[in-house]
Write a protein that holds these residues in place. Sequence first.
Motif, short mmCIF file in Angstrom:
data_model
loop_
_atom_site.label_atom_id
_atom_site.label_comp_id
_atom_site.label_asym_id
_atom_site.label_seq_id
_atom_site.Cartn_x
_atom_site.Cartn_y
_atom_site.Cartn_z
N LEU A 8 38.55 43.25 46.52
CA LEU A 8 39.11 42.76 45.25
C LEU A 8 38.31 43.39 44.12
CD1 LEU A 8 39.53 38.92 45.90
CD2 LEU A 8 41.31 40.67 45.97
N TYR A 9 38.97 43.75 43.05
CA TYR A 9 38.32 44.40 41.92
C TYR A 9 38.28 43.45 40.73
CZ TYR A 9 38.69 48.59 44.72
OH TYR A 9 38.56 49.50 45.74
N LEU A 10 37.10 43.33 40.13
CA LEU A 10 36.89 42.40 39.03
C LEU A 10 36.84 43.16 37.70
CD1 LEU A 10 34.16 40.27 40.80
CD2 LEU A 10 36.54 39.59 40.39
N PHE A 11 37.68 42.74 36.79
CA PHE A 11 37.87 43.42 35.50
C PHE A 11 37.47 42.46 34.39
CE2 PHE A 11 40.15 44.66 31.74
CZ PHE A 11 40.49 46.00 31.83
N ASP A 12 36.41 42.78 33.64
CA ASP A 12 35.95 41.90 32.58
C ASP A 12 36.49 42.37 31.23
OD1 ASP A 12 33.65 39.75 31.78
OD2 ASP A 12 33.93 41.30 30.26
N THR A 13 37.12 41.45 30.51
CA THR A 13 37.68 41.78 29.19
C THR A 13 37.04 40.93 28.08
OG1 THR A 13 39.73 42.03 27.90
CG2 THR A 13 39.69 40.27 29.55
N THR A 14 35.79 40.49 28.32
CA THR A 14 35.06 39.70 27.32
C THR A 14 34.98 40.42 25.97
OG1 THR A 14 33.71 38.66 29.04
CG2 THR A 14 32.82 38.65 26.80
N LEU A 15 34.73 41.73 26.01
CA LEU A 15 34.51 42.48 24.78
C LEU A 15 35.81 42.85 24.07
CD1 LEU A 15 31.64 44.84 25.99
CD2 LEU A 15 31.46 42.78 24.58
N ARG A 16 36.93 42.64 24.73
CA ARG A 16 38.22 42.97 24.11
C ARG A 16 39.04 41.69 23.91
NH1 ARG A 16 43.59 42.33 24.51
NH2 ARG A 16 43.46 42.59 26.78
N ASP A 17 39.54 41.10 24.96
CA ASP A 17 40.35 39.89 24.80
C ASP A 17 39.48 38.71 24.39
OD1 ASP A 17 42.79 38.72 24.64
OD2 ASP A 17 43.21 38.69 26.78
N GLY A 18 38.22 38.70 24.89
CA GLY A 18 37.31 37.63 24.50
C GLY A 18 37.00 37.64 23.03
N ALA A 223 47.61 34.38 42.48
CA ALA A 223 48.07 35.77 42.48
C ALA A 223 47.37 36.57 43.58
CB ALA A 223 47.80 36.40 41.12
N VAL A 224 46.08 36.31 43.79
CA VAL A 224 45.34 36.99 44.86
C VAL A 224 45.95 36.62 46.22
CG1 VAL A 224 43.13 37.09 46.07
CG2 VAL A 224 43.18 37.22 43.58
N GLU A 225 46.21 35.35 46.41
CA GLU A 225 46.81 34.90 47.69
C GLU A 225 48.18 35.55 47.90
OE1 GLU A 225 46.55 30.65 46.99
OE2 GLU A 225 44.99 30.48 48.52
N ALA A 226 48.89 35.82 46.79
CA ALA A 226 50.21 36.43 46.90
C ALA A 226 50.14 37.94 47.07
CB ALA A 226 51.05 36.09 45.67
N GLY A 227 48.95 38.55 46.81
CA GLY A 227 48.82 39.98 47.08
C GLY A 227 48.14 40.84 46.05
N VAL A 228 47.90 40.35 44.80
CA VAL A 228 47.26 41.23 43.82
C VAL A 228 45.79 41.46 44.20
CG1 VAL A 228 48.74 40.29 41.99
CG2 VAL A 228 46.37 39.56 42.12
N ARG A 229 45.25 42.59 43.77
CA ARG A 229 43.89 42.94 44.19
C ARG A 229 42.96 43.24 43.01
NH1 ARG A 229 45.38 40.34 47.58
NH2 ARG A 229 45.81 40.84 49.76
N GLN A 230 43.44 43.04 41.79
CA GLN A 230 42.54 43.11 40.63
C GLN A 230 42.68 41.82 39.84
OE1 GLN A 230 43.06 44.56 36.50
NE2 GLN A 230 42.22 46.50 37.27
N ILE A 231 41.54 41.28 39.39
CA ILE A 231 41.54 40.04 38.60
C ILE A 231 40.88 40.32 37.26
CG2 ILE A 231 40.87 37.62 38.52
CD1 ILE A 231 40.41 37.81 41.57
N GLN A 232 41.58 39.98 36.18
CA GLN A 232 41.01 40.13 34.85
C GLN A 232 40.59 38.77 34.30
OE1 GLN A 232 43.34 42.45 32.11
NE2 GLN A 232 43.42 44.22 33.47
N GLY A 233 39.49 38.76 33.55
CA GLY A 233 39.03 37.52 32.95
C GLY A 233 37.86 37.78 32.03
N THR A 234 37.23 36.70 31.57
CA THR A 234 36.12 36.81 30.62
C THR A 234 34.97 35.92 31.05
OG1 THR A 234 37.01 35.01 29.25
CG2 THR A 234 37.68 37.25 28.67
N LEU A 235 33.79 36.18 30.46
CA LEU A 235 32.64 35.32 30.68
C LEU A 235 32.90 33.96 30.02
CD1 LEU A 235 29.55 37.62 29.99
CD2 LEU A 235 30.60 37.07 32.19
#
Length: 540
Positions: A8-18, A223-235
């Motif tokens: 699984l790939y973790l994508f941090d968007t704290t500096l943009r969406d945050g 979404a992960v359980e359904a099949g996606v492999r990247q998760i976006q979020g923030t601190l």
Amino acid sequence: MTMNRERLYLFDTTLRDGQQTPGIDFSVEDKIAIAKLLDEFGFDYVEGGYPGANPADTAFFQQKRTARAKFVAFGMTKRAGVSASNDPGLAALVQSKSDAICFVAKSWDYHVRVALGCTNEENLESIKVSVEASVASDKEAMVDCEHFFDGFKANPDYALACAKTAYDAGARWVVLCDTNGGTQPSEVRAIVEKVIAAGIPGKHLGIHAHDDTGQAVANSLAAVEAGVRQIQGTLNGIGERCGNANLISIVPTLALKPAFADRFETGISAEALTGISRLSRAFDELLNRAPEAQAPYVGSSAFATKAGIHASALAKEPATYEHVEPQAVGNRRRVMVSDQGGKANFLAELKRRGIDVPKEDHRLDALISVVKEREASGYAYEGADASFELLARKMLHGLPEFFHVTSFRCMIERRFDANGQLKTVSEAVVKVLVEGEEKMSVAEGHGPVNALDIALRKDLGRYQNEIADLELADFKVRILNGGTEAITRVLIESHDSTGARWWTVGVSENIIDASFQALMDSIVYKLMKNREMAGLVAAE
């Protein structure tokens, strides 16, 4: 069960969406410091902002800001009616020092008509050409399909066409966004399954969830359980309106819950995971806000139990009331504080700073006792690495006394000047002993703290030249218990010509005294750092 786990790939968007969070506005220096925290923790992608949209983000993207993570620039797909080569927004993205570009694209036909004012076909063409431009410039391409779930419910064929266009054009990731945050976990699961059935493999799909119903974490995991492999979020789940999916909650769940840990792996090691509480609190301190006591995994109350049957059971067998071990996420049990648990955390923190001390050393017990006592009175060492390091070194090995402040005085005068203009003047007097010689310095400043800072640094004798490049970068005040007589915590960020940055803390009923404590720690830390006696962690 750990064989052949999917990544699984973790994508941090704290500096943009945050940064869309009301009241939050990161400076370039803030962004550099936060990007370093994210990169060192182990996130796969760090989205830094929107080059070309504002001066801070443009400056931030003038060089790459991560060592391990892919550095991501965010921006719009090209405008309809303009060629890719003539679109200034697309040019800013391609020319930025990023490893990847995340394009935001409308995937709800209602928004294409109302917000973009172009045809559905023109929007698809913009997605296609933008992705191709990113790939041609050797940057990994991804597309945030904005309002995807609402768009899918309104017009599934068009939402799918947007996602499929991005994938077919060469996007590494097609990210399904719940932009309004109103979709339910069961809907997310069903829609993701339909997207995969339509021909976009799950290993190329991501999820970007907002928290408007309090379900962003649940939607991400569904979404992960359904099949996606990247998760976006923030601190700490910061973000516009009610926030984004909280990576501080998602990461431990993926790592520690068998439903996910048996099937998946991330780039966060078990050792790195023990730093997640510290990461969360350090980020809150940088934002100058109180950490949420009841935050999952990392909050001070996450493993706290009041006296009674729960406390009695916990004392006999912790697993009775704990869903994971607090040490696994760098937190601690709060019932009857465990000396052993406390020592393990302290030893790990000291080791990170290159401070060796045997576990049985009585000085370690004394340090733990003092830190707990100070934190109970308002100190916060998660956000003040330099002050913690100075305290630890002083109690464990001793600190050289570079100088000794015998007294200071601060005066504030509000008066009318010769032109009848109202002025407020601050003046400080500081007496300092350096190598047995007392020096008295007087200075005026823009406020009492500035005056004290100038006076303290005016004459430190033989050390004066050593602090010439020391600058205060930020000054944060937190009132801890209400009223004009409240306890005040002051956090100061400093930096020098090497680019190193460090944080110091002071606590007092008097805001000037609290500020002075933090100022003195900053100068002592700088002198220690110059002698390579400090700063393995805090100042790098």
